[in-house]
Design an enzyme around this catalytic site. Structure first.
Site, PDB file in Angstrom:
ATOM      1  N   GLU A 261      43.799  67.136  45.369  1.00 41.58           N
ATOM      2  CA  GLU A 261      44.292  65.762  45.407  1.00 41.58           C
ATOM      3  C   GLU A 261      44.864  65.468  46.791  1.00 41.58           C
ATOM      4  OE1 GLU A 261      47.364  63.039  42.725  1.00 41.58           O
ATOM      5  OE2 GLU A 261      47.790  65.172  42.999  1.00 41.58           O
TER       6      GLU A 261
ATOM      7  N   LYS B 233      43.220  58.262  38.129  1.00 41.37           N
ATOM      8  CA  LYS B 233      44.410  58.963  37.620  1.00 41.37           C
ATOM      9  C   LYS B 233      45.281  58.024  36.784  1.00 41.37           C
ATOM     10  CE  LYS B 233      48.328  61.746  39.333  1.00 41.37           C
ATOM     11  NZ  LYS B 233      49.008  62.186  40.575  1.00 41.37           N
TER      12      LYS B 233
ATOM     13  N   CYS C  33      46.517  66.292  38.598  1.00 46.37           N
ATOM     14  CA  CYS C  33      47.929  66.613  38.811  1.00 46.37           C
ATOM     15  C   CYS C  33      48.813  66.303  37.601  1.00 46.37           C
ATOM     16  CB  CYS C  33      48.442  65.924  40.078  1.00 46.37           C
ATOM     17  SG  CYS C  33      49.858  66.765  40.832  1.00 46.37           S
TER      18      CYS C  33
END
Length: 472
Positions: free
Chosen positions: A62, A161, A194
């Site tokens: 990321e 995300k 994440c």
């Protein structure tokens, strides 16, 4: 037609990102591309090296192409409009179809020329107007986005995300979680990013409901000891969820990001944790394409079976409170070199049987329990049982980060009366190292080590997530 493979070679690259001088000052699209090309030069070297080692797929981190801590305005020159993969597009051979897309073109060509799937994290921009009540005032959405190009360079996956970290103010939240999967000759893949790993959507849905074989996980994970360092938590999640997990982290000492790995349901295949240098690092390892069909796939576990069948080992007359990452745990000290302890908080009782090789005078270990809502940087309900080393002999330091230990354990057996079936088993050794093959989980929910660990112990943890109790 390519034939189906029983196993495949996975690669992840931990990247030391080349950062811009000042992310608060807007730059031209040309300058933005120059910085992104510098990072892609490094990633291209890793991709070539992985392909030479036979890798079928590589994950990069990321923020790996442009860095972090932008404002909404200053990230904009780095963004591209990323189409829905259904358009059937190979940017490498047809770059003008959704132009300008120099980053997608270059990533696509890296995949195509090395005949390898490439997973990368970039920014997507989508125009909108006032007919959409949620349209931002600048007239477009900006998303933290993962892309996957197949071995011919075709865009096969795009994921926005969903669970942004508190500092990611440059990006918008997607309206709904996206459940992104794609099929290959070496298994079914899902992807998220994440902080997504801490929440139910999309992470749990991809594994439990959509039954992906492997999760792709670009991350920029700041290590938070004692329970949430990158390799420790990601390997435990792979084991608890019964899925392959490819985690690529950034390397940055000021943010304390390091810790990448290739994790199987029965333990880590390769992992890397480095606080000494700022270098990148490539990991390559073999994984089963369909781990659920593998003979080494972990047995089903009833996580509370053992713990609810026994009486408590010890009274709570000497318990004390301490904090781990903003959560108030109940602790009890392991005062003897061996014994049985119980500590409870609310509905969770944690039981530990243990024997130290020898008790060090200058080290204190505790057993801790937490049953409650975590409310910092996101709200999520936890049930945690943990054996851990305190930072010093002062009990007030129990729960604070500590990276080295000198006490080894001959045996330990940890269990808890969990109300959730989502438990992630962690064993972390001195130097923040994993312990592959040195512990096992029994079908009755005990996390045990039969023959001791190769190095002194930092933590032994059953990290539970009770998704049903999360706030809406």
């Amino acid at each position: 037609m390519a034939c189906a493979l029983d196993s495949y070679i996975a690669a992840v690259y931990e990247h030391s990102v080349i950062l811009s001088e000042d992310t608060k000052i807007p730059v031209s699209p040309e300058d933005a591309l120059m910085l992104m090309n510098k990072n892609m030069d490094v990633l291209e070297g890793a991709i070539k090296a992985a392909a030479l080692q036979g890798a079928h797929i590589i994950v990069t981190p990321e923020d790996g192409i442009y860095g972090w801590v932008f404002t909404r305005e200053t990230i904009y020159p780095y963004l591209e409009d990323i189409p829905d993969p259904q358009v059937n597009w190979i940017p490498c051979t047809d770059p003008d179809r959704f132009a300008p897309a120099p980053v997608q073109e270059r990533l696509s060509c890296m995949a195509r020329s090395n005949a390898i799937y490439v997973v990368a994290n970039i920014g997507d921009k989508k125009p909108c107007n006032s007919s959409d009540p949620k349209c931002p005032s600048d007239g477009h959405y900006q998303y933290n986005t993962d892309v996957v190009f197949d071995s011919e360079g075709k865009l096969v996956a795009r994921y926005h995300k969903y669970n942004l970290f508190v500092t990611e103010t440059q990006f918008d939240y997607p309206k709904e979680p996206e459940f992104v999967t794609f099929n290959t000759t070496f298994g079914k893949f899902g992807i998220f990013t994440c902080a997504d790993i801490l929440f139910h959507d999309p992470a749990v849905v991809l594994v439990s409901k959509l039954q992906v074989d492997t999760v792709l996980f670009p991350t920029a994970w700041m290590n938070t000891l004692p329970l949430l360092s990158a390799s420790q938590f990601h390997s435990a999640w792979a084991m608890g969820m019964g899925v392959n997990f490819l985690s690529a982290n950034t390397r940055n000492s000021s943010l304390d990001t390091t810790g990448s790995g290739i994790y199987a349901p029965n333990g880590p295949r390769a992992f890397h944790y480095n606080t000494e240098t700022e270098n990148g690092h490539l990991l390559v390892a073999e994984l089963s394409s369909h781990p659920r069909l593998s003979p080494t796939y972990p047995i089903a576990v009833n996580w509370s079976s053992y713990a609810t069948s026994i009486k408590r080992f010890s009274p709570d007359d000497r318990n004390f409170s301490g904090v781990i990452y903003f959560d108030k745990f109940t602790f009890t000290e392991l005062t003897k070199p061996e014994g049985n302890r119980t500590v409870c908080q609310k509905d969770l009782c944690c039981h530990l049987s243990y024997r130290m090789v020898e008790k060090q005078e200058d080290e204190v270990y505790v057993l801790g329990a937490f049953d409650g809502l975590h409310v910092v940087e996101g709200e999520y309900y936890l049930q945690i049982c943990t054996l851990l080393k305190c930072k010093s002999t002062d009990l007030k330091t129990c729960g604070q980060p500590v990276a080295t230990a000198h006490t080894s354990f001959d045996t330990f057996s940890l269990s808890g009366t969990f109300g959730t079936s989502y438990i992630f088993p962690e064993v972390l050794l001195t130097g923040v190292q994993l312990a592959p093959g040195e512990f096992q989980v029994l079908s009755d929910g005990r996390l045990i080590s039969q023959s001791g660990t190769s190095k002194p112990v930092l933590t032994v943890t059953l990290f539970g997530r009770w998704y049903e109790k999360d706030p809406p």
